[in-house]
Design an enzyme around this catalytic site. Structure first.
Site, PDB file in Angstrom:
ATOM      1  N   HIS A  99       0.780  -1.163   0.007  1.00  0.00           N
ATOM      2  CA  HIS A  99      -0.003   0.164   0.095  1.00  0.00           C
ATOM      3  C   HIS A  99       0.775   1.307   0.105  1.00  0.00           C
ATOM      4  CE1 HIS A  99      -2.667   2.938   2.168  1.00  0.00           C
ATOM      5  NE2 HIS A  99      -3.133   3.111   1.034  1.00  0.00           N
ATOM      6  N   ASN A 103      -4.421   4.114   8.167  1.00  0.00           N
ATOM      7  CA  ASN A 103      -5.826   4.773   7.795  1.00  0.00           C
ATOM      8  C   ASN A 103      -6.508   4.295   9.041  1.00  0.00           C
ATOM      9  OD1 ASN A 103      -5.417   5.756   5.461  1.00  0.00           O
ATOM     10  ND2 ASN A 103      -6.029   4.071   4.241  1.00  0.00           N
TER      11      ASN A 103
END
Length: 370
Positions: free
Chosen positions: A139, A189
């Protein structure tokens, strides 16, 4: 000699990832199903690189070398030479599964298949694969050319060799790689949610957005929570919060505050619409230790809950939060700064005052009370 890298999906994110590898000297094969996006990719990368040349940050020779490393492919069959293929396509599990299924018929069994997802479980993407042991998440953060962090997330069936090779390739491209569990939101996140969430709780209680941002800036944060929401877009922030709320069985730690939903409904989404919670106003730092301690205590608690789930370390979480969000310190560094007693007491006080439905939001993680 660097191995060949494949990038599928040439939107802003995919093109940025392609540039990272091409600039680091990797032969990079890239494509997109949408022909205009595919056809414009080289021009868009050339423009981005030329802007750096004009700004004195890159030599013309380095720009040309980067562009020479980029090969735009017309079909997936062209990806056979790749040691690692990263998909940066639409955030839909079925789309990623079908892409990987097609690639599996075209590439060697040793090629690593990586997803750049930030919201879909890696295990669910791997569930339909013939060779799930080579699937993992890499990511990248936006913009990939500037952000040093890459979150590396295996699923339970990822092989040790695939994990090690993916780590080494990303590091060779200049990235700081932090391994994290295949859990909703990975590290950044997920652990960032309280920065926004607790600020929204304070706003709901009558504090001013400017006061909250000023307090966090005085505590060393470059941007306050509302300036960050305005930068990202309130709609994007709401979608991320709703996604995590659903993925975590609506736990109150991921509560969707009505004040955020109302902001999105108003259309004042931040910079992109010209008005947000704070934007276009400028905020100057002004200390409010109570607000800073409250927000940092919830950041610490979220990180401690994630740590308890395994697959990462306190150091890894701290590094990820500093690199992924430009935070001045990670949650565990904040814990060392404030002390365990102070953080636990803050959480207990918040639980006492919270409405019944939100009390579990402040339950301290075992790490903090042991």
């Amino acid at each position: 000699m660097h191995p060949t890298i494949g990038i599928i999906g040439l939107g802003t994110m995919g093109l940025g990832i392609a540039q990272v590898f091409a600039q680091a000297g990797f032969p990079t094969i890239a494509t997109d199903t949408y022909q205009p996006t595919r056809d414009s990719a080289r021009t868009r990368m050339a423009e981005a690189l030329t802007a750096r040349v004009t700004g004195g940050k890159l030599t013309p020779e380095a720009r040309d070398a980067t562009l020479n490393n980029l090969h735009i492919a017309q079909s997936l069959a062209d990806f056979a030479p790749c040691a690692l293929i990263i998909e940066a396509i639409i955030e839909r599990a079925e789309a990623k599964q079908s892409l990987f299924a097609e690639l599996e018929t075209l590439i060697p069994a040793t090629t690593i298949l990586a997803t750049n997802t930030s919201s879909i479980p890696v295990a669910s993407i791997a569930a339909t694969a013939k060779t799930p042991d080579r699937i993992l998440a890499l990511h990248f953060f936006n913009p990939p050319t500037a952000m040093k962090l890459v979150e590396l997330a295996p699923h339970a069936g990822t092989s040790a060799a695939a994990l090690q090779n993916a780590r080494e390739i990303a590091q060779a491209a200049g990235k700081t790689v932090i391994e994290c569990p295949d859990r909703p939101g990975f590290i950044v996140n997920r652990c960032a949610r309280p920065y926004y969430g607790e600020a929204l709780a304070l706003l709901s209680e009558g504090h001013k957005a400017a006061e909250i941002d000023a307090a966090m800036m005085a505590a060393g944060y470059r941007l306050g929570p509302f300036a960050l929401i305005d930068l990202i877009g309130a709609d994007i922030n709401l979608a991320a919060t709703q996604g995590l709320n659903a993925a975590m069985q609506k736990h109150p730690r991921y509560h969707v505050f009505p004040i955020l939903t109302a902001q999105v409904a108003s259309g004042d989404l931040g910079r992109k619409t010209g008005r947000g919670f704070i934007y276009p106003a400028e905020i100057t730092a002004k200390a409010n230790p109570d607000i800073a301690l409250r927000i940092e205590s919830t950041l610490v608690n979220e990180a401690a809950w994630l740590l308890a789930e395994g697959g990462t370390t306190a150091e890894g979480i701290d590094t990820a939060m500093k690199l992924g969000l430009n935070f001045p310190r990670g949650p565990f560094e904040a814990l060392a700064l404030h002390g365990r007693d102070s953080v636990v007491r803050t959480l207990q006080n918040l639980a006492q005052k919270a409405p019944e439905a939100l009390k579990p939001r402040y339950a301290p993680a075992p790490y903090l009370t042991r």
